[in-house]
Design an enzyme around this catalytic site. Structure first.
Site: not given
Length: 595
Positions: A442-443
């Site tokens: 998610e980054g």
């Protein structure tokens, strides 16, 4: 081995004593009738499900993992499917969803508390319903009425699950490089072709259908992120009755063999003319997907909190039972062969670090979830805008700061266990492995740091940061004159002042050299995370001081943990500030040949 008991007392303290959620929802018309008793009952029942049903499956899922049987078929570990059926039967997927689609309509802060417990009990299992809720959020915000009618009731009920399909073999977070194509069909749908990797919960045997949200490019799409569209691509195309019909052209080609979260299927998904329908506007798919991505980032923060809590609970239980040496000041359990290791100062340091990270994160994330409710439901437009700005600012801190702390906390748990921590049957080493992914997906946490400093802070000249700064300043002004609060207010005021100066300094440097942002971003986020934690720990200390005389040991414990945080953890900012100020020169002036 191991144990999990939902920390209901502290959850209730945060919700009712710190945040006064019952009073807050009075300003939200659709939640105005919600009372504390209802909230507490929901949390108690969720806690039972997590400790009695999910937690016993955690090590099972780790040992067995998921099985790829070929031809797109994936089987989850023993008990996962049955646990999901119980979850659906009890109505948990619908808890925070819109009643118009079969949801129970409870606020985000209640759903958020549920997910803390789910993640403590079994992170890998929780990713299945967690991703589904993100798909719900995206379609609820951007789906056409037809798509919402087809998919949302099934996702809300839990009959169908959801995923997000972003990453491709040649690109990770840089989605501007993605190549998956979407060709228009005559019936208004699209034919999608390409390959996606690292798709959590991409295929499994727990639900009748899986609804994939897929990023792809139209034939005439401009290059980069401005040419990305979003599509809903079901595993089975719904028939006229709304039930799973024809098998679609999206299949799992294989599953990854991973360091942790073995119970969740991480899939390579192949799309071969798969039928999909556009969500949102052409070439603006990232705008729609960001609803799901931001929900996922908050969700990963809750994974960090969940693992921090479970690591602390088991470390504490072990430290009270494990006998090792005598206390330096003399025997504390003379009737035993040795003292329990909790008498040793450094074991206490490790336990209190876990406790401070867990309880600080709980206050921070529950407050943030309350801001989401204000953003969506507050009766005042100004209140909605203020809450939205705070959520945007703090989302990267939730994701990165909490998952970094969780990895430290699980490692500390393994250290408390000593040699037994390294042995799988005791369970602690699994938490270390499971926690590690949370800093990546998610980054990555570096990307979260760049988002915070470059986009959320410098991007608006510090406007959002000033809004949080005002909360800190108002608290300092209200409490700073009280002698009993000096040990908390003074360091809070100090870090607030240093944060402001650090931001201005980096901003000035960045105007001359953008690499200064990249060099400072990670220690900057660590500093910002401590500013947030210092604020919430000071607020919790205020409550504990007021109620300490009640004789309830809970408040004495809260006060002791607050003192530990300010004395032992907040001083990390002396290092992180110096690192952020050190600039890019020592990084960027090194010739590549010298590495």
């Amino acid at each position: 081995m191991g144990q999990y008991t939902a920390p209901l007392r502290d959850m209730q303290f945060v919700l009712h004593e710190l945040l006064n959620v019952e009073g807050e929802v009075k300003q939200m018309p659709k939640h105005a009738d919600l009372d504390a008793d209802t909230i507490n009952q929901v949390l108690e029942e969720a806690g039972k499900f997590c400790s009695e049903v999910l937690f016993p499956l955690n090590q099972v899922g780790d040992r067995e993992g998921c099985t790829y049987a070929g031809d797109g078929v994936v089987t989850t570990p023993t008990g996962f499917k049955e646990a999901y059926a119980q979850y659906v039967e009890a109505g948990w997927p619908a808890l925070g969803c819109d009643p118009d689609f079969g949801g129970q309509g409870l606020p985000a802060f209640v759903n958020n508390a549920l997910y803390e417990m789910l993640n403590s009990a079994n992170q890998a299992w929780t990713m299945y319903p967690g991703l589904s809720h993100g798909a719900y959020e995206c379609l609820h915000a951007h789906g056409t009425p037809e798509l919402q009618k087809t998919y949302l009731p099934k996702i809300v009920s839990g009959e169908w699950t959801g995923t997000m399909c972003l990453t491709e073999p040649h690109c990770g977070t840089d989605l501007g490089l993605l190549r998956t194509k979407a060709e228009p069909n005559a019936d208004g749908s699209y034919a999608l072709s390409g390959t996606k990797i690292f798709i959590s919960a991409g295929e499994h045997d727990m639900a009748a259908n899986i609804v994939h949200l897929v990023l792809a490019r139209l034939p005439d799409a401009p290059p980069g992120t401005k040419g990305i569209s979003l599509f809903v691509v079901p595993k089975f195309v719904p028939n006229e009755a709304g039930e799973p019909g024809q098998r679609n052209g999206i299949k799992c080609g294989s599953i990854e063999h991973k360091m942790g979260i073995h119970g969740n299927s991480t899939c390579v998904m192949n799309l071969d003319g798969a039928k999909g329908w556009m969500v949102g506007e052409p070439n603006k798919g990232l705008n729609a997907m960001f609803v799901m991505m931001n929900a996922a980032r908050l969700g990963v923060g809750m994974q960090g909190l969940g693992l921090t809590e479970i690591a602390y609970q088991n470390s504490l239980a072990y430290a009270k039972e494990r006998l090792q040496m005598r206390a330096l000041t003399g025997p504390k359990a003379p009737e035993k062969a040795a003292d329990p290791i909790i008498v040793h100062p450094d074991v206490r340091r490790m336990l209190l670090t876990q406790k401070a990270w867990a309880e600080g994160a709980r206050a921070f994330t529950y407050w943030s979830a309350l801001q989401i409710d204000k953003e969506l439901s507050h009766s005042d437009e100004t209140g909605r805008k203020e809450a939205a700005d705070l959520v945007a600012l703090l989302t990267p801190i939730i994701k990165a700061f909490l998952t970094d702390n969780a990895f430290e906390s699980t490692n500390l748990g393994m250290q408390v266990y000593g040699g037994h921590g390294f042995i799988s049957e005791w369970g602690m080493e699994q938490y270390v492995r499971d926690a590690r992914i949370n800093q990546i997906y998610e980054g990555t946490n570096t990307i979260q740091s760049l988002d915070l400093l470059g986009r959320k802070v410098l991007g608006d000249m510090g406007a959002k940061l000033k809004k949080f700064g005002k909360l800190v300043t108002d608290f300092v002004e209200a409490e700073g004159i009280k002698p009993e609060m000096q040990e908390f207010v003074n360091p809070l005021a100090d870090i607030g002042d240093k944060m402001q100066k650090l931001t201005m300094e980096i901003g000035m440097k960045a105007m001359q050299n953008p690499d200064e942002v990249g060099a400072a971003a990670v220690p900057y986020l660590r500093t910002a995370g401590h500013l947030v934690f210092a604020y919430f720990w000071a607020r919790m200390a205020r409550i504990a001081l007021d109620k300490e005389s009640s004789g309830d040991p809970f408040y004495k414990s809260k006060l002791a943990t607050a003192r530990f945080y300010f004395a032992k953890l907040l001083p990390e900012t002396a290092t992180s500030i110096r690192q952020a100020r050190a600039g890019s020169k020592t990084l960027m002036e090194v010739d590549e040949a010298l590495f």
